[in-house]
Write a protein that holds these residues in place. Structure first.
Motif: not given
Length: 182
Positions: A11-17, A44-60
């Motif tokens: 799965x491809x995802x991006x992470x950013x702060x 400060x928050x670390x965010x990870x985001x990817x495309x799931x079944x319906x759209x963006x999903x991720x975590x903080x």
């Protein structure tokens, strides 16, 4: 012989702060975060985001800045001096609000076994995507196979629209990775 196969799907995802107003984590508490926030009620928050079944999903994940001395024997709150400490806090997903009206929500909820483990899966905030101006909801609702652009460009465009929501709701700003400096 087994009756099932285990298949790994990359799965491809991006992470950013990001740096946000601390109300993202505790709207009812803004002044008692001595070791977490700076003097402007920001974290400060670390965010990870990817495309799931319906759209963006991720975590903080919430970032605790480096400290000068080790904290030992504090169970899960033990920390080493000089490094950031990151605590999983929320997941986010897109959910259908009303398919007839093409209405979708971005929902933030507590992650089990996280900073908010006493309230796992509790919905913290529901944001209707139709409430934001200049937002291309199609970028937040689709996966990369539905677009004619490269995955990198799709993530960049999606991040731009996702940041519009975070900026409006939590005064979020993209930042460089925090350095481990005391």
């Amino acid at each position: 012989m087994t009756k099932f196969n285990i298949i790994e799907v990359p799965i491809k995802y991006i992470d950013f702060y990001i740096n946000v107003d601390c109300t993202l984590f505790c709207p009812e508490i803004t002044n008692d975060w001595k070791n977490i926030k700076d003097d402007k009620n920001r974290v400060n928050v670390f965010v990870s985001m990817y495309f799931g079944e319906l759209g963006i999903e991720g975590s903080f994940a919430l970032g605790l800045p480096p400290i000068k001395e080790d904290i030992e024997d504090a169970w899960e709150f033990s920390r080493k001096a000089g490094t950031w400490d990151w605590y999983s806090a929320y997941k986010f997903i897109i959910k259908i609000n009303d398919i007839k009206d093409y209405s979708f929500d971005l929902q933030l909820f507590n992650i089990p076994f996280s900073l908010f483990e006493l309230d796992p899966y509790k919905i913290k905030k529901t944001l209707n995507l139709n409430n934001y101006k200049n937002l291309d909801c199609n970028l937040l609702l689709s996966d990369s196979e539905e677009h004619n652009e490269t995955v990198d460009q799709l993530f960049k465009n999606t991040l731009d629209d996702f940041m519009k929501i975070l900026k409006y709701e939590f005064d979020a700003n993209l930042i460089d990775k925090p350095l481990d400096i005391i």
